[in-house]
Design an enzyme around this catalytic site. Structure first.
Site, PDB file in Angstrom:
ATOM      1  N   VAL A   1      26.971 -40.585  12.777  1.00  0.00           N
ATOM      2  CA  VAL A   1      26.915 -40.061  11.406  1.00  0.00           C
ATOM      3  C   VAL A   1      25.686 -39.177  11.154  1.00  0.00           C
ATOM      4  O   VAL A   1      25.629 -38.443  10.164  1.00  0.00           O
ATOM      5  CB  VAL A   1      26.943 -41.199  10.346  1.00  0.00           C
ATOM      6  CG1 VAL A   1      28.266 -41.939  10.371  1.00  0.00           C
ATOM      7  CG2 VAL A   1      25.776 -42.165  10.542  1.00  0.00           C
ATOM      8  N   GLY A   2      24.716 -39.272  12.055  1.00  0.00           N
ATOM      9  CA  GLY A   2      23.499 -38.456  11.884  1.00  0.00           C
ATOM     10  C   GLY A   2      22.244 -39.296  11.700  1.00  0.00           C
ATOM     11  O   GLY A   2      21.268 -38.829  11.109  1.00  0.00           O
TER      12      GLY A   2
ATOM     13  N   ASP B   1      18.030 -47.711  19.803  1.00  0.00           N
ATOM     14  CA  ASP B   1      19.433 -47.547  20.199  1.00  0.00           C
ATOM     15  C   ASP B   1      19.489 -47.470  21.722  1.00  0.00           C
ATOM     16  O   ASP B   1      18.845 -46.605  22.313  1.00  0.00           O
ATOM     17  CB  ASP B   1      19.953 -46.231  19.584  1.00  0.00           C
ATOM     18  CG  ASP B   1      21.436 -46.019  19.855  1.00  0.00           C
ATOM     19  OD1 ASP B   1      21.993 -46.730  20.704  1.00  0.00           O
ATOM     20  OD2 ASP B   1      22.019 -45.120  19.226  1.00  0.00           O
TER      21      ASP B   1
HETATM   22  N1  LIG Z   1      23.951 -32.325   8.494  1.00  0.00           N
HETATM   23  C1  LIG Z   1      24.344 -31.956   9.691  1.00  0.00           C
HETATM   24  N2  LIG Z   1      24.862 -30.725   9.899  1.00  0.00           N
HETATM   25  C2  LIG Z   1      25.261 -30.346  11.123  1.00  0.00           C
HETATM   26  N3  LIG Z   1      25.214 -31.111  12.206  1.00  0.00           N
HETATM   27  C3  LIG Z   1      24.716 -32.356  12.072  1.00  0.00           C
HETATM   28  C4  LIG Z   1      24.254 -32.835  10.821  1.00  0.00           C
HETATM   29  N4  LIG Z   1      23.817 -34.101  11.006  1.00  0.00           N
HETATM   30  C5  LIG Z   1      23.993 -34.385  12.294  1.00  0.00           C
HETATM   31  N5  LIG Z   1      24.541 -33.352  12.946  1.00  0.00           N
HETATM   32  C6  LIG Z   1      24.943 -33.277  14.356  1.00  0.00           C
HETATM   33  O1  LIG Z   1      25.841 -34.351  14.612  1.00  0.00           O
HETATM   34  C7  LIG Z   1      25.633 -34.882  15.907  1.00  0.00           C
HETATM   35  C8  LIG Z   1      25.368 -36.372  15.827  1.00  0.00           C
HETATM   36  O2  LIG Z   1      24.153 -36.535  15.117  1.00  0.00           O
HETATM   37  P1  LIG Z   1      23.125 -37.702  15.475  1.00  0.00           P
HETATM   38  O3  LIG Z   1      22.883 -37.772  16.935  1.00  0.00           O
HETATM   39  O4  LIG Z   1      21.966 -37.522  14.567  1.00  0.00           O
HETATM   40  O5  LIG Z   1      24.000 -38.951  15.026  1.00  0.00           O
HETATM   41  P2  LIG Z   1      23.761 -40.508  15.326  1.00  0.00           P
HETATM   42  O6  LIG Z   1      24.322 -41.239  14.157  1.00  0.00           O
HETATM   43  O7  LIG Z   1      22.347 -40.756  15.644  1.00  0.00           O
HETATM   44  O8  LIG Z   1      24.660 -40.683  16.599  1.00  0.00           O
HETATM   45  P3  LIG Z   1      24.672 -41.937  17.626  1.00  0.00           P
HETATM   46  O9  LIG Z   1      25.164 -43.102  16.877  1.00  0.00           O
HETATM   47  O10 LIG Z   1      25.626 -41.474  18.671  1.00  0.00           O
HETATM   48  O11 LIG Z   1      23.254 -42.085  18.106  1.00  0.00           O
HETATM   49  C9  LIG Z   1      24.488 -34.084  16.515  1.00  0.00           C
HETATM   50  O12 LIG Z   1      25.015 -33.065  17.301  1.00  0.00           O
HETATM   51  C10 LIG Z   1      23.781 -33.497  15.308  1.00  0.00           C
HETATM   52  O13 LIG Z   1      23.147 -32.263  15.609  1.00  0.00           O
END
Ligand SMILES: Nc1ncnc2c1ncn2[C@@H]1O[C@H](COP(=O)(O)OP(=O)(O)OP(=O)(O)O)[C@@H](O)[C@H]1O
Length: 412
Positions: free
Chosen positions: A99-100, A125
């Protein structure tokens, strides 16, 4: 054409920002060199862009002093509230996979550092993505400086797999003493001393459940006590997806209970055999070990209190506007509240901006997202949180300048 009409305002604003600051573009396109010399040609998601660069790289400051940190009197509910004060604060960002979380955590850490806070960003993580997000190699399980922000920013990727391997290797090679050395390094030496006698070595081929979390938590204990970490006034956690996080948060309670049991058991044995032991002169040693164990338990209680301390800790839930993600966020919020972990903010990430074009796909997706967002105000868990809406930007968020850009959108 549909592909052309889907263009959102973000790439142009990011590009105009980057045109003003060459460093920004260097980070967005992580394979670009750190200092780009004008003019540079960049490959973007929509073809080639020709951008000229004029702003030289800022000289790095040597001082670690907190500069522009707001005073407590200026406290308000937004970023000012998060940045105010020089006492250490912990922010834990968590939610469903993808989700980011990492982007939000990394962007918050960059913003803290740029606002004068020596900051540490920690990933608990097992599938780390901090290195990918910062476009720098931050692996290795030790403090690694992040290049780019105005003030010190360090990253720490705790690698449970590697640690577990070391744990096994140590036990095979050196038996209990190896385990003790390993656990000493993890800040759990006193526990190993006690467990060693309980034949911990035999358990090592099947590591006890929660070892990953034990390793992560022992690092937290180190934060509280070690000199190496004392400079940090902001610590941001990029946590593992939901389930892991909850285990991590309940671990101090679990350990506290286990240590409590061991202590009781030891007391019983000690009183039953004290006469014999005193003959052999071991009573003092035993008492010393028990004291140490008590100390470890006190530390665990400290960690547990820290996680629940509204003044120093906040768990920020990161989600996306889909029914599935919001339902999980609601459950996470309920569990955190049950654990008495302070939760105030909900970041709803990747919201599609209104499309000025006639892109049907975009319009449908956005309508769905708006429907999901509507759920929040009726959700008994989520409605009480401060909602931060973050748009889906049309460039990949990688590198410090891109994170700074995202941070300025999310953390206001
Ligand atoms: N607001 C946004 N706009 C565009 N791309 C985004 C945005 N937020 C996150 N991303 C993109 O989405 C993808 C996943 O983001 P991120 O790694 O931060 O998620 P995460 O929740 O930490 O994932 P995981 O659970 O797999 O660790 C990445 O490629 C990131 O660049």
């Amino acid at each position: 054409m549909a592909t052309q009409s889907c263009v959102s305002p973000f790439s142009s604003s990011l590009r105009s920002l980057t045109a003003r600051n060459s460093m920004a573009v260097a980070g967005v396109f992580s394979y670009a060199p750190r200092i780009l010399k004008p003019p540079a040609l960049l490959l973007t998601t929509r073809g080639l862009s020709f951008i000229s660069f004029s702003v030289p790289r800022k000289p790095r400051r040597k001082s670690f002093q907190v500069r522009s940190v707001a005073s407590p009197a200026e406290t308000v509910a937004g970023f000012d509230d998060m940045v105010s004060g020089t006492q250490r604060k912990y922010y834990m960002l968590g939610g469903k996979g993808g989700v980011g979380k990492t982007s939000s955590a990394a962007s918050l850490a960059v913003k803290f550092a740029n606002n004068g806070h020596p900051t540490l960003v920690v990933s608990t993580d097992p599938a780390h993505s901090l290195s990918d997000s910062f476009a720098q190699d931050l692996s290795g399980g030790t403090l690694v400086p992040v290049e780019g922000p105005d003030h010190p920013l360090f990253a720490l990727e705790i690698n449970p797999e590697k640690a577990r391997e070391e744990f096994r290797a140590a036990s095979k090679k050196n038996g209990v003493s190896g385990v003790r050395d390993f656990m000493d390094g993890m800040g759990l030496g006193m526990l190993a001393e006690q467990l060693g006698e309980l034949k911990l070595g035999e358990l090592l081929d099947t590591p006890p459940p929660g070892l990953d979390e034990a390793i992560a938590i022992s690092k937290v204990i180190q934060f509280l006590e070690s000199q190496e970490y004392s400079m940090f006034t902001r610590i941001v956690f990029d946590t593992a997806p939901t389930g892991h996080t909850l285990r991590l948060l309940s671990l101090p309670d679990f350990l506290d209970a286990s240590i409590g049991k061991i202590l009781k058991l030891r007391q019983k044995i000690a009183s039953a055999t004290s006469a014999i032991k005193s003959v052999f002169g071991q009573e003092e040693q035993r008492q010393d070990a028990a004291d140490k164990l008590e100390k470890l338990r006190d530390r665990m209680i400290k960690v547990r209190e820290l996680f629940r301390d509204t003044d120093s800790t906040e768990f920020v839930i990161v989600t996306i506007p889909t029914v599935m993600a919001l339902s999980e966020s609601s459950r996470l919020s309920a569990s955190l509240k049950k654990e008495n972990v302070p939760v105030k903010r909900l970041v709803v990430n990747q919201i599609l901006p209104p499309s000025a074009s006639d892109c049907k796909f975009c319009a449908m997706r956005r309508k769905d997202q708006m429907r999901a967002l509507d759920m929040i105000k009726d959700d008994p868990e989520l409605s009480s949180l401060v909602m931060i809406q973050a748009p889906l930007v049309d460039v990949e968020i990688r590198g410090v300048p891109a994170l700074q850009y995202l941070g300025d959108i999310i953390w206001k």
